[in-house]
Design a protein around this motif. Structure first.
Motif, PDB file in Angstrom:
ATOM      1  N   PHE A 120      11.543 -29.064 -32.534  1.00 45.67           N
ATOM      2  CA  PHE A 120      10.173 -29.331 -31.647  1.00 45.67           C
ATOM      3  C   PHE A 120       9.437 -27.814 -31.728  1.00 45.67           C
ATOM      4  CE2 PHE A 120       7.481 -29.658 -28.223  1.00 45.67           C
ATOM      5  CZ  PHE A 120       7.396 -30.989 -27.841  1.00 45.67           C
ATOM      6  N   ASN A 122       5.981 -27.481 -30.925  1.00 41.98           N
ATOM      7  CA  ASN A 122       4.746 -27.850 -30.306  1.00 41.98           C
ATOM      8  C   ASN A 122       3.725 -28.872 -31.075  1.00 41.98           C
ATOM      9  OD1 ASN A 122       3.064 -27.533 -28.068  1.00 41.98           O
ATOM     10  ND2 ASN A 122       2.647 -25.504 -28.557  1.00 41.98           N
ATOM     11  N   CYS A 125       0.139 -30.006 -29.636  1.00 40.73           N
ATOM     12  CA  CYS A 125      -0.691 -29.010 -29.171  1.00 40.73           C
ATOM     13  C   CYS A 125      -2.267 -29.351 -29.518  1.00 40.73           C
ATOM     14  CB  CYS A 125      -0.046 -27.523 -29.751  1.00 40.73           C
ATOM     15  SG  CYS A 125      -0.236 -27.565 -31.595  1.00 40.73           S
ATOM     16  N   TYR A 146       0.576 -34.477 -22.519  1.00 39.26           N
ATOM     17  CA  TYR A 146       1.655 -34.613 -21.306  1.00 39.26           C
ATOM     18  C   TYR A 146       2.212 -36.178 -21.663  1.00 39.26           C
ATOM     19  CZ  TYR A 146       0.121 -30.564 -19.290  1.00 39.26           C
ATOM     20  OH  TYR A 146      -0.237 -29.408 -19.044  1.00 39.26           O
ATOM     21  N   TYR A 148       3.015 -37.635 -24.531  1.00 37.43           N
ATOM     22  CA  TYR A 148       3.940 -37.559 -25.726  1.00 37.43           C
ATOM     23  C   TYR A 148       5.015 -36.629 -25.402  1.00 37.43           C
ATOM     24  CZ  TYR A 148       1.097 -39.991 -29.611  1.00 37.43           C
ATOM     25  OH  TYR A 148       0.422 -40.694 -30.364  1.00 37.43           O
ATOM     26  N   GLN A 149       4.698 -35.660 -24.715  1.00 36.36           N
ATOM     27  CA  GLN A 149       5.937 -34.712 -24.164  1.00 36.36           C
ATOM     28  C   GLN A 149       6.777 -35.400 -23.402  1.00 36.36           C
ATOM     29  OE1 GLN A 149       4.762 -30.170 -25.157  1.00 36.36           O
ATOM     30  NE2 GLN A 149       4.840 -30.592 -22.964  1.00 36.36           N
ATOM     31  N   GLU A 150       6.323 -36.379 -22.525  1.00 31.24           N
ATOM     32  CA  GLU A 150       7.183 -37.138 -21.734  1.00 31.24           C
ATOM     33  C   GLU A 150       7.900 -38.194 -22.379  1.00 31.24           C
ATOM     34  OE1 GLU A 150       5.260 -38.822 -18.106  1.00 31.24           O
ATOM     35  OE2 GLU A 150       4.696 -37.057 -17.708  1.00 31.24           O
ATOM     36  N   LYS A 167      13.649 -25.235 -29.882  1.00 31.33           N
ATOM     37  CA  LYS A 167      12.255 -25.436 -29.850  1.00 31.33           C
ATOM     38  C   LYS A 167      11.576 -24.023 -30.056  1.00 31.33           C
ATOM     39  CE  LYS A 167      11.599 -25.040 -24.718  1.00 31.33           C
ATOM     40  NZ  LYS A 167      10.538 -25.441 -23.712  1.00 31.33           N
ATOM     41  N   SER A 170       7.021 -23.670 -27.683  1.00 31.66           N
ATOM     42  CA  SER A 170       6.805 -24.569 -26.948  1.00 31.66           C
ATOM     43  C   SER A 170       6.698 -24.400 -25.455  1.00 31.66           C
ATOM     44  CB  SER A 170       7.637 -25.913 -27.538  1.00 31.66           C
ATOM     45  OG  SER A 170       7.249 -25.939 -28.785  1.00 31.66           O
ATOM     46  N   PHE A 173       7.000 -27.356 -23.031  1.00 31.05           N
ATOM     47  CA  PHE A 173       7.785 -28.515 -23.084  1.00 31.05           C
ATOM     48  C   PHE A 173       9.211 -28.216 -22.449  1.00 31.05           C
ATOM     49  CE2 PHE A 173      11.142 -30.815 -25.580  1.00 31.05           C
ATOM     50  CZ  PHE A 173      10.894 -32.246 -25.139  1.00 31.05           C
TER      51      PHE A 173
END
Ligand SMILES: C[S@@+](CC[C@H](N)C(=O)[O-])C[C@H]1O[C@@H](n2cnc3c(N)ncnc32)[C@H](O)[C@@H]1O
Length: 196
Positions: A120, A122, A125, A146, A148-150, A167, A170, A173
């Motif tokens: 992962f 970012n 971003c 947010y 997409y990250q969730e 990661k 990031s 995240f």
């Protein structure tokens, strides 16, 4: 591509950038993982042939291609921009790699259970950036960033114990409720997390 050109790409970020079509050049410094970082990440994720690594937002395929040159693991990159996927597939052919594939899709269409490890960098971003984007296809949209990250965090929550996530750059995240931080390098920017 001859042996010397392949070897240069495998050790030099500028050589990788120069191997790209002009239309997708110019984003290496901000958007693609440096070769040295990729080698550490690939090693942490596991080089065994039964390891299936997913790069979430694979761009021109740099992480997957360099990773595949240095590992027996299988790398899959998912990327939403079609021209970047085309470039990645062209380089895969030129490098004659069999342990890497690219999917043109949005990450929300991917079944995470088909993979054993994850990378992962970012990927969302650009939804939070006012400048420095790859092009104008991704709009400023805090909610999308947010959401997409969730989505990714929720998929990883269902991953089996021992699943590895690396990661890079990031900090926003957060997967610390389900994963343990087990290694850090490059001033803490590269992190290995393992599902507890
Ligand atoms: C920071 S770049 C990282 C590229 C690559 N992983 C590397 O390390 O060299 C993030 C990439 O994610 C892609 N991306 C952004 N949103 C995405 C989405 N919803 N689904 C798939 N890819 C996405 C972008 O187009 C961009 O190419």
């Amino acid at each position: 591509m001859n042996k010397e050109e392949k070897s240069k790409i495998n050790r030099d970020d500028n050589a990788f950038e120069n191997a790209l079509k002009k239309s997708v050049q110019g984003h290496s410094y901000i958007h693609w993982t440096p070769v040295e970082v990729i080698k550490t990440a690939a090693d942490w994720l596991g080089t065994e042939s039964d390891n299936k690594i997913l790069d979430i937002g694979s761009g021109v395929g740099k992480f997957c291609l360099i990773g595949a040159m240095n590992s027996r693991a299988h790398f899959t990159g998912v990327e939403t921009r079609d021209d970047l996927v085309e470039q990645a597939i062209e380089l895969k052919k030129e490098l004659k790699l069999s342990n890497v594939d690219f999917i043109h899709s949005d990450i929300v269409n991917i079944d995470f259970s088909e993979y054993t490890s994850f990378y992962f960098y970012n990927p969302f971003c650009e939804h939070m950036a006012l400048s420095g984007g790859i092009d104008d296809r991704i709009q400023f949209d805090e909610a999308a960033f947010y959401n997409y990250q969730e989505f990714v965090a929720e998929q990883l929550k269902h991953a089996p114990k021992g699943t590895k996530l690396v990661k890079y750059c990031s900090p926003d995240f957060d997967i610390s409720t389900d994963f343990d931080l087990t290694n850090m390098y490059f001033e803490g920017q590269l992190q290995l997390w393992i599902r507890r």
